[in-house]
Design an enzyme around this catalytic site. Sequence first.
Site, PDB file in Angstrom:
ATOM      1  N   SER A 130      13.459   4.305   0.310  1.00 53.43           N
ATOM      2  CA  SER A 130      12.340   4.265   1.264  1.00 53.43           C
ATOM      3  C   SER A 130      12.810   4.301   2.717  1.00 53.43           C
ATOM      4  O   SER A 130      13.876   3.789   3.063  1.00 53.43           O
ATOM      5  CB  SER A 130      11.525   2.989   1.057  1.00 53.43           C
ATOM      6  OG  SER A 130      11.018   2.961  -0.250  1.00 53.43           O
ATOM      7  N   PRO A 132      11.102   4.261   7.023  1.00 52.59           N
ATOM      8  CA  PRO A 132       9.886   3.903   7.778  1.00 52.59           C
ATOM      9  C   PRO A 132       8.817   4.994   7.662  1.00 52.59           C
ATOM     10  O   PRO A 132       7.634   4.696   7.590  1.00 52.59           O
ATOM     11  CB  PRO A 132      10.394   3.769   9.217  1.00 52.59           C
ATOM     12  CG  PRO A 132      11.845   3.464   9.090  1.00 52.59           C
ATOM     13  CD  PRO A 132      12.326   4.121   7.823  1.00 52.59           C
ATOM     14  N   SER A 136       5.683   6.203  -0.175  1.00 50.65           N
ATOM     15  CA  SER A 136       5.140   6.873  -1.365  1.00 50.65           C
ATOM     16  C   SER A 136       5.574   8.340  -1.412  1.00 50.65           C
ATOM     17  O   SER A 136       5.874   8.874  -2.477  1.00 50.65           O
ATOM     18  CB  SER A 136       3.616   6.788  -1.361  1.00 50.65           C
ATOM     19  OG  SER A 136       3.215   5.467  -1.630  1.00 50.65           O
ATOM     20  N   ARG A 270      -7.759 -30.947 -18.526  1.00 55.75           N
ATOM     21  CA  ARG A 270      -8.514 -31.400 -17.355  1.00 55.75           C
ATOM     22  C   ARG A 270      -9.937 -31.824 -17.727  1.00 55.75           C
ATOM     23  O   ARG A 270     -10.685 -31.056 -18.328  1.00 55.75           O
ATOM     24  CB  ARG A 270      -8.549 -30.233 -16.357  1.00 55.75           C
ATOM     25  CG  ARG A 270      -9.477 -30.392 -15.202  1.00 55.75           C
ATOM     26  CD  ARG A 270      -8.822 -31.149 -14.074  1.00 55.75           C
ATOM     27  NE  ARG A 270      -9.593 -31.050 -12.844  1.00 55.75           N
ATOM     28  CZ  ARG A 270      -9.551 -31.961 -11.897  1.00 55.75           C
ATOM     29  NH1 ARG A 270      -8.790 -33.033 -12.039  1.00 55.75           N
ATOM     30  NH2 ARG A 270     -10.251 -31.801 -10.804  1.00 55.75           N
ATOM     31  N   GLN A 281     -17.868 -22.487 -21.303  1.00 59.48           N
ATOM     32  CA  GLN A 281     -17.686 -21.097 -21.719  1.00 59.48           C
ATOM     33  C   GLN A 281     -17.237 -20.207 -20.550  1.00 59.48           C
ATOM     34  O   GLN A 281     -16.476 -19.256 -20.734  1.00 59.48           O
ATOM     35  CB  GLN A 281     -18.989 -20.563 -22.310  1.00 59.48           C
ATOM     36  CG  GLN A 281     -18.763 -19.320 -23.139  1.00 59.48           C
ATOM     37  CD  GLN A 281     -20.059 -18.809 -23.727  1.00 59.48           C
ATOM     38  OE1 GLN A 281     -20.989 -18.462 -23.007  1.00 59.48           O
ATOM     39  NE2 GLN A 281     -20.140 -18.802 -25.027  1.00 59.48           N
ATOM     40  N   GLN A 339      -7.783 -19.638  -9.669  1.00 60.54           N
ATOM     41  CA  GLN A 339      -9.189 -20.038  -9.606  1.00 60.54           C
ATOM     42  C   GLN A 339      -9.487 -21.173 -10.584  1.00 60.54           C
ATOM     43  O   GLN A 339     -10.180 -22.124 -10.256  1.00 60.54           O
ATOM     44  CB  GLN A 339     -10.077 -18.810  -9.907  1.00 60.54           C
ATOM     45  CG  GLN A 339     -11.521 -18.980  -9.536  1.00 60.54           C
ATOM     46  CD  GLN A 339     -11.725 -19.105  -8.018  1.00 60.54           C
ATOM     47  OE1 GLN A 339     -10.863 -18.722  -7.239  1.00 60.54           O
ATOM     48  NE2 GLN A 339     -12.841 -19.664  -7.627  1.00 60.54           N
ATOM     49  N   GLU A 366       8.627   0.481  -6.152  1.00 59.23           N
ATOM     50  CA  GLU A 366       8.944   1.451  -7.230  1.00 59.23           C
ATOM     51  C   GLU A 366       7.743   2.341  -7.556  1.00 59.23           C
ATOM     52  O   GLU A 366       7.505   2.690  -8.710  1.00 59.23           O
ATOM     53  CB  GLU A 366       9.506   0.740  -8.462  1.00 59.23           C
ATOM     54  CG  GLU A 366      10.898   0.187  -8.169  1.00 59.23           C
ATOM     55  CD  GLU A 366      11.564  -0.436  -9.359  1.00 59.23           C
ATOM     56  OE1 GLU A 366      11.571   0.187 -10.421  1.00 59.23           O
ATOM     57  OE2 GLU A 366      12.087  -1.564  -9.201  1.00 59.23           O
ATOM     58  N   SER A 369       0.571   1.709  -6.920  1.00 59.89           N
ATOM     59  CA  SER A 369      -0.386   2.041  -7.986  1.00 59.89           C
ATOM     60  C   SER A 369      -0.972   3.446  -7.777  1.00 59.89           C
ATOM     61  O   SER A 369      -1.189   4.193  -8.735  1.00 59.89           O
ATOM     62  CB  SER A 369      -1.518   1.007  -8.005  1.00 59.89           C
ATOM     63  OG  SER A 369      -1.007  -0.218  -8.485  1.00 59.89           O
ATOM     64  N   GLU A 370      -1.188   3.824  -6.533  1.00 57.18           N
ATOM     65  CA  GLU A 370      -1.760   5.145  -6.235  1.00 57.18           C
ATOM     66  C   GLU A 370      -0.783   6.251  -6.651  1.00 57.18           C
ATOM     67  O   GLU A 370      -1.209   7.311  -7.130  1.00 57.18           O
ATOM     68  CB  GLU A 370      -2.075   5.254  -4.736  1.00 57.18           C
ATOM     69  CG  GLU A 370      -3.193   4.335  -4.260  1.00 57.18           C
ATOM     70  CD  GLU A 370      -2.835   2.838  -4.249  1.00 57.18           C
ATOM     71  OE1 GLU A 370      -1.637   2.492  -4.289  1.00 57.18           O
ATOM     72  OE2 GLU A 370      -3.770   2.015  -4.217  1.00 57.18           O
TER      73      GLU A 370
HETATM   74  N1  COS Z   1      11.016  12.342 -13.472  1.00 58.71           N
HETATM   75  C1  COS Z   1      11.864  13.388 -13.405  1.00 58.71           C
HETATM   76  N2  COS Z   1      11.781  14.337 -12.471  1.00 58.71           N
HETATM   77  C2  COS Z   1      10.794  14.229 -11.559  1.00 58.71           C
HETATM   78  C3  COS Z   1       9.869  13.150 -11.563  1.00 58.71           C
HETATM   79  C4  COS Z   1      10.014  12.194 -12.579  1.00 58.71           C
HETATM   80  N3  COS Z   1       9.210  11.111 -12.647  1.00 58.71           N
HETATM   81  N4  COS Z   1       9.007  13.303 -10.534  1.00 58.71           N
HETATM   82  C5  COS Z   1       9.367  14.423  -9.913  1.00 58.71           C
HETATM   83  N5  COS Z   1      10.445  14.973 -10.506  1.00 58.71           N
HETATM   84  C6  COS Z   1      11.137  16.207 -10.154  1.00 58.71           C
HETATM   85  C7  COS Z   1      10.209  17.375 -10.394  1.00 58.71           C
HETATM   86  O1  COS Z   1      10.368  17.868 -11.704  1.00 58.71           O
HETATM   87  C8  COS Z   1      10.669  18.365  -9.351  1.00 58.71           C
HETATM   88  O2  COS Z   1      11.850  19.007  -9.814  1.00 58.71           O
HETATM   89  P1  COS Z   1      12.147  20.541  -9.478  1.00 58.71           P
HETATM   90  O3  COS Z   1      12.312  20.592  -7.993  1.00 58.71           O
HETATM   91  O4  COS Z   1      13.402  20.815 -10.226  1.00 58.71           O
HETATM   92  O5  COS Z   1      10.942  21.273  -9.965  1.00 58.71           O
HETATM   93  C9  COS Z   1      11.075  17.490  -8.183  1.00 58.71           C
HETATM   94  O6  COS Z   1      11.367  16.200  -8.738  1.00 58.71           O
HETATM   95  C10 COS Z   1       9.971  17.360  -7.155  1.00 58.71           C
HETATM   96  O7  COS Z   1       8.800  16.936  -7.816  1.00 58.71           O
HETATM   97  P2  COS Z   1       7.376  16.917  -7.129  1.00 58.71           P
HETATM   98  O8  COS Z   1       7.122  18.218  -6.428  1.00 58.71           O
HETATM   99  O9  COS Z   1       6.410  16.439  -8.136  1.00 58.71           O
HETATM  100  O10 COS Z   1       7.614  15.816  -6.002  1.00 58.71           O
HETATM  101  P3  COS Z   1       6.598  15.222  -4.969  1.00 58.71           P
HETATM  102  O11 COS Z   1       7.149  15.389  -3.626  1.00 58.71           O
HETATM  103  O12 COS Z   1       5.206  15.687  -5.248  1.00 58.71           O
HETATM  104  O13 COS Z   1       6.715  13.629  -5.269  1.00 58.71           O
HETATM  105  C11 COS Z   1       6.107  11.546  -6.315  1.00 58.71           C
HETATM  106  C12 COS Z   1       6.349  13.064  -6.438  1.00 58.71           C
HETATM  107  C13 COS Z   1       4.913  11.141  -5.468  1.00 58.71           C
HETATM  108  C14 COS Z   1       5.881  11.143  -7.758  1.00 58.71           C
HETATM  109  C15 COS Z   1       7.374  10.848  -5.764  1.00 58.71           C
HETATM  110  O14 COS Z   1       7.495  11.087  -4.383  1.00 58.71           O
HETATM  111  C16 COS Z   1       7.395   9.342  -5.994  1.00 58.71           C
HETATM  112  O15 COS Z   1       7.712   8.881  -7.085  1.00 58.71           O
HETATM  113  N6  COS Z   1       7.076   8.564  -4.953  1.00 58.71           N
HETATM  114  C17 COS Z   1       7.175   7.121  -4.990  1.00 58.71           C
HETATM  115  C18 COS Z   1       8.543   6.741  -4.589  1.00 58.71           C
HETATM  116  C19 COS Z   1       8.883   5.362  -4.956  1.00 58.71           C
HETATM  117  O16 COS Z   1       8.734   4.942  -6.077  1.00 58.71           O
HETATM  118  N7  COS Z   1       9.366   4.632  -3.947  1.00 58.71           N
HETATM  119  C20 COS Z   1       9.786   3.300  -4.128  1.00 58.71           C
HETATM  120  C21 COS Z   1      11.273   3.258  -4.099  1.00 58.71           C
HETATM  121  S1  COS Z   1      11.990   1.986  -4.999  1.00 58.71           S
HETATM  122  S2  COS Z   1      11.340   0.340  -4.235  1.00 58.71           S
END
Ligand code: COS
Length: 388
Positions: A130, A132, A136, A270, A281, A339, A366, A369-370
């Site tokens: 991550s 700044p 997501s 309690r 209930q 609660q 990680e 939820s969105e």
């Molecule tokens: N498992 C394996 N491969 C994945 C994957 C997964 N869960 N998600 C994406 N990929 C791969 C795709 O197959 C794609 O590969 P190719 O380039 O070879 O086609 C590549 O990664 C890019 O995928 P995509 O275009 O779907 O990526 P996006 O930019 O749309 O991002 C999300 C996808 C939103 C799912 C990703 O950015 C994400 O997981 N974000 C949250 C990050 C996170 O968890 N941060 C917290 C860090 S730890 S505290």
Amino acid sequence: MTAFSLNPEQTARCDRLRELAEERLRPLAEAHAEAHAETYADKKEPGRVNRPLTEALGELGLLEGLFTSGALDLCLMRESLARVCTEAETALALQGLGAHPVHAYGSLEQREHWLPPTRAGRAIAAFALSEPGAGSDAAALALRAEPDGSGGWRLTGEKSWISNAPEADFYTVFARTSPDAGARGVTAFLVPADRPGLTGAPLDMLSPHPIGTLAFDGVRVSTADVLGDVNHGFRVAMTTLNRFRPSVGAFAVGMAQAALDATLAHTADRDAFGGKLKDLQAVSHQVAEMATRTEAARLLVYAAAAAYDRDEPDIAGRAAMAKLFATETAQFVVDTAVQLHGARALRRGHLLEHLYREVRAPRIYEGASEVQRAVIAKELYGKETPSA
Ligand code: COS
């Protein structure tokens, strides 16, 4: 394989883990909290890495399990520890998240150098994805890896909300090696904490979780520091998250179960309105709801982890469902437990006051939820669309 109950050996292992957590780990978590007691006053001391606790996890062989167990066993470990000691659970999980990319993608040299001390709990690992400006939307990460003219790179930029930073001993760092290439221009590097130009600062968060920022000022890395292949680091990040997301759900299930256990004891004991709380209930139905949702979350977590262990094709979506449902469920269960306990649960130091703070972050880290819903929807619509 049953759908889905644990075998006696797995159940016994979970019981044993809870005993160990009670006897060996919780006292270390409490001693650490005591030593940093200012956290509980108004001084706002940020969470710090608890090295004795991590070393104890190593001595008990639990960190070894991070690298030798399947995803289901990892979930059982995290759930069992979370029921007794969330600090131990989190210390274990962070070693796994930070070191899994080294275990799965590292060279022989990287693995031989870093994995033994990580397994022993002497080297602290961290996963630095991550930024700044990229939480997501992880593929928007901007930490620059610019060629240094001698086959290596210089890293420049920032990371934020990195668990175990700035005290970790090494970081799995995701950096941009190809500008404007999105997910296809990211490379994973193993960066030891003592590299010149790498600094960091702790962040003060809602729960005493060790987390901070990292600043890279021209930090040198070479081809020997790359994890996997150049420009294929996004895959390293995503596959690591696929493995760990069901187990974040397991952490949540463990916390929900702890809140449920406390609520069963409290409502049975309690006195209120001429009987026990459970005789109302309005109370017993809430407890039944908490138990049902916790059990549903547990089953989803176990099923996703078992699918991962069988290397099934739709792992990303199932991991996302497990994490989403379990973390949202745990929030509901802990809130309802508060609660039903009333004011006592909000007193600083009460189990539920602790869980109330701990349960919030897993709905964000990680993959919020969105993001989990986006992953699930993408997989659903990526499949052949059923005819109307
Ligand atoms: N498992 C394996 N491969 C994945 C994957 C997964 N869960 N998600 C994406 N990929 C791969 C795709 O197959 C794609 O590969 P190719 O380039 O070879 O086609 C590549 O990664 C890019 O995928 P995509 O275009 O779907 O990526 P996006 O930019 O749309 O991002 C999300 C996808 C939103 C799912 C990703 O950015 C994400 O997981 N974000 C949250 C990050 C996170 O968890 N941060 C917290 C860090 S730890 S505290």
